[in-house]
Motif scaffolding. Structure first.
Motif, PDB file in Angstrom:
ATOM      1  N   PHE A 252     -79.675  89.595  34.495  1.00  0.00           N
ATOM      2  CA  PHE A 252     -79.060  89.410  35.808  1.00  0.00           C
ATOM      3  C   PHE A 252     -78.451  88.000  35.809  1.00  0.00           C
ATOM      4  O   PHE A 252     -79.140  87.038  35.434  1.00  0.00           O
ATOM      5  N   CYS A 253     -77.196  87.878  36.242  1.00  0.00           N
ATOM      6  CA  CYS A 253     -76.519  86.566  36.232  1.00  0.00           C
ATOM      7  C   CYS A 253     -75.949  86.249  37.602  1.00  0.00           C
ATOM      8  O   CYS A 253     -75.259  87.081  38.199  1.00  0.00           O
ATOM      9  N   ASP A 254     -76.173  85.006  38.039  1.00  0.00           N
ATOM     10  CA  ASP A 254     -75.645  84.606  39.360  1.00  0.00           C
ATOM     11  C   ASP A 254     -74.529  83.586  39.217  1.00  0.00           C
ATOM     12  O   ASP A 254     -74.254  82.817  40.128  1.00  0.00           O
ATOM     13  N   GLY A 255     -73.884  83.571  38.065  1.00  0.00           N
ATOM     14  CA  GLY A 255     -72.800  82.620  37.831  1.00  0.00           C
ATOM     15  C   GLY A 255     -73.281  81.466  36.978  1.00  0.00           C
ATOM     16  O   GLY A 255     -72.500  80.857  36.251  1.00  0.00           O
TER      17      GLY A 255
ATOM     18  N   GLY B 203     -73.226  89.190  37.963  1.00  0.00           N
ATOM     19  CA  GLY B 203     -73.505  90.629  37.828  1.00  0.00           C
ATOM     20  C   GLY B 203     -74.547  90.848  36.751  1.00  0.00           C
ATOM     21  O   GLY B 203     -75.499  90.071  36.619  1.00  0.00           O
ATOM     22  N   PHE B 204     -74.358  91.920  36.005  1.00  0.00           N
ATOM     23  CA  PHE B 204     -75.259  92.216  34.885  1.00  0.00           C
ATOM     24  C   PHE B 204     -74.540  91.830  33.599  1.00  0.00           C
ATOM     25  O   PHE B 204     -73.359  92.120  33.452  1.00  0.00           O
TER      26      PHE B 204
ATOM     27  N   GLY C 149     -79.325  87.733  45.525  1.00  0.00           N
ATOM     28  CA  GLY C 149     -79.453  86.515  44.702  1.00  0.00           C
ATOM     29  C   GLY C 149     -78.212  86.320  43.833  1.00  0.00           C
ATOM     30  O   GLY C 149     -77.737  85.196  43.631  1.00  0.00           O
ATOM     31  N   ILE C 150     -77.672  87.444  43.322  1.00  0.00           N
ATOM     32  CA  ILE C 150     -76.454  87.372  42.486  1.00  0.00           C
ATOM     33  C   ILE C 150     -75.260  86.981  43.368  1.00  0.00           C
ATOM     34  O   ILE C 150     -74.499  86.059  43.044  1.00  0.00           O
ATOM     35  N   ILE C 151     -75.127  87.665  44.503  1.00  0.00           N
ATOM     36  CA  ILE C 151     -73.972  87.420  45.383  1.00  0.00           C
ATOM     37  C   ILE C 151     -73.984  85.976  45.894  1.00  0.00           C
ATOM     38  O   ILE C 151     -72.961  85.297  45.890  1.00  0.00           O
ATOM     39  N   GLU C 152     -75.175  85.524  46.312  1.00  0.00           N
ATOM     40  CA  GLU C 152     -75.260  84.192  46.930  1.00  0.00           C
ATOM     41  C   GLU C 152     -75.507  83.084  45.905  1.00  0.00           C
ATOM     42  O   GLU C 152     -75.725  81.928  46.266  1.00  0.00           O
ATOM     43  N   GLU C 153     -75.533  83.456  44.641  1.00  0.00           N
ATOM     44  CA  GLU C 153     -75.674  82.509  43.523  1.00  0.00           C
ATOM     45  C   GLU C 153     -76.964  81.703  43.608  1.00  0.00           C
ATOM     46  O   GLU C 153     -76.991  80.509  43.337  1.00  0.00           O
TER      47      GLU C 153
END
Ligand code: AMP
Ligand code: GLY
Length: 440
Positions: A201-204, A273-274, A317-321
């Motif tokens: 899972f990556c948040d940027g 995203g993933f 968590g991904i969307i809000e980094e």
């Protein structure tokens, strides 16, 4: 309640949707075939339409007050679905077009790894004509070559010397075939070892790993036959593989982290995203086989049902980094077996009836996910791709394999599957293979 739109029509999207609904989401589905699992989980709140028609997707999402969309497959990602939806203020789980090229173009991916000195890279060169091909083959040695079409191929276009290509002539002929189709291609160093999938899972910025999985790409038992999208996969209760150490995972995760930074530096776009890394452990260390801009199929089925952390929270968590590091999974082994139409992947029998004995399959404890099938008048039929994923979950691999095999027996139709996925015998073969590679 959070309104979530899932885009895609396969077993990966079915299991993503299940995780969303179990985490409290109110689900909507947009898919090119009527996946029966998605129809049921969304309680019929769906649209059957092309997954790359962004205008339709945006208008559907706006009508339903969607809070965010999860994009399952690669095809819409590599042509910019996230850019289009985000322009219309629909947050997405998935990378933007520039970042998605990590999967969309293998030539882009290898050049990026090369430029940023990422250690797991292998030697490779991109071509769009025969010019220079023979020289490169002579330099590398033809027996050390894998040929890969550049764009998306559903895992089916890769040919490996010694398996699918047996001479210099075979290689040249395959290159000619690709050129005739207007395809650029990559000649890549062939690696030897054991493969594993690391989905993250990556948040940027942060890259958070999930349990390791091993897929089975070859169509037939004993790893014979053409490459497929994946015929089945397993994971272990300790989230490792018997032939992969914690240090190997750290190395791989470290490289994935570097790739996410490299994408940002190179394209200016954050990877969100993933991110799916397929690696091979070789005698020269961990090597990267491919990156995907999404979860794996079947591998998503091995990890999402084990999630203890709320999946909707992970998406936010991904969307809000601001992904939290402590994402937890249950300590179970899993075995997923894919049922595919007879003849898959070369000449699959489509439009064939699939019958599922639901009561019996539920009594085995197996979970089942609809893949590339469609529902018509209450019945389910095959398309040209994989049909049903059957998942066993238990405290040992042996029990999980037994459950999934029992589950498979409750589904009938013109289908086949690999009985050897997740068996003790195949696992031992992998362990021995790894030992022999490392001792050479
Ligand atoms: P891909 O679609 O890139 O994952 O390739 C499909 C399959 O081809 C992989 O799962 C591997 O088994 C094999 N393969 C791909 N690249 C290599 C490589 N560089 N060396 C050896 N085998 C490879
Ligand atoms: N199972 C391989 C993939 O999802 O690409």
């Amino acid at each position: 309640m959070v309104n979530v739109l899932i885009i895609g029509h396969g077993a990966r999207e079915h299991v993503i949707a299940e995780a969303l609904v179990e985490s409290g989401a109110n689900l909507w589905a947009f898919m090119s075939f009527k996946n029966a699992g998605l129809e049921d989980l969304s309680q019929g709140k769906m649209k059957i339409h092309s997954e790359t028609d962004f205008k339709e997707i945006i208008s559907f999402a706006k009508q339903q007050n969607i809070d965010f969309a999860v994009i399952g497959p690669e095809a819409p990602l590599v042509v910019g679905i996230v850019d289009a939806l985000e322009k219309s203020e629909i947050p997405c789980i998935g990378p933007k077009i520039e970042a998605a090229q990590i999967e969309g173009s293998k030539i882009f991916m290898r050049n990026l790894l090369d430029k940023y000195n990422i250690k797991s890279n292998v030697q490779s060169k991109g071509f769009d004509s025969l010019k220079g091909v023979e020289d490169y083959l002579n330099q590398m040695g033809e027996e050390n070559i894998v040929v890969k079409p550049d764009g998306l191929t559903g895992g089916k276009g890769v040919k490996v010397y010694g398996d699918h290509l047996l001479s210099m002539n075979d290689i040249i002929n395959y290159c000619k075939e690709l050129i005739a189709k207007g395809n650029s291609f990559l000649l890549e160093e062939k690696c030897e070892g054991e493969e594993f999938t690391l989905q993250t899972f990556c948040d940027g910025k942060k890259v958070i790993g999930t349990p390791l999985v091993q897929d089975h790409k070859r169509a037939y038992e004993g790893d014979e036959g053409p490459n497929t999208g994946g015929m089945g996969s397993y994971s272990m209760e300790d989230h490792l593989m018997p032939f992969i150490t914690k240090a190997d995972i750290e190395t791989s995760l470290n490289d994935m982290q570097k790739v996410v930074s490299a994408i940002k530096t190179e394209t200016g776009v954050k990877y969100k995203g993933f991110l799916y890394g397929q690696f091979m452990k070789t005698r020269n260390g961990i090597k990267l086989i491919e990156y995907n801009a999404r979860l794996g199929d079947p591998e998503a089925m091995n990890i999402l049902p084990l999630l203890k952390t709320n999946f909707v929270d992970i998406c936010y968590g991904i969307i809000e980094e601001n992904l939290k590091l402590d994402i937890d999974f249950m300590n179970y082994a899993t075995v997923c077996k894919y049922l595919a139409p007879e003849g898959y992947p070369v000449s699959p029998l489509k439009d064939q009836l699939i019958e599922i004995d639901k009561n019996r399959i539920e009594s085995t404890g197996a979970k089942y996910y609809y893949a590339s099938v469609y529902r018509k008048d209450g019945q389910v039929y095959t398309t040209t791709s994989r049909a049903m994923g059957v998942l066993g979950i238990s405290d040992t691999l042996e029990k999980a394999e037994d459950i999934s095999e029992k589950g498979v027996k409750c589904i009938s139709g013109k289908l086949f599957h690999r009985k050897d996925v997740g068996t003790e015998k195949l696992l031992q073969k992998r362990i021995n293979h790894m030992k022999s590679i490392l001792n050479q």
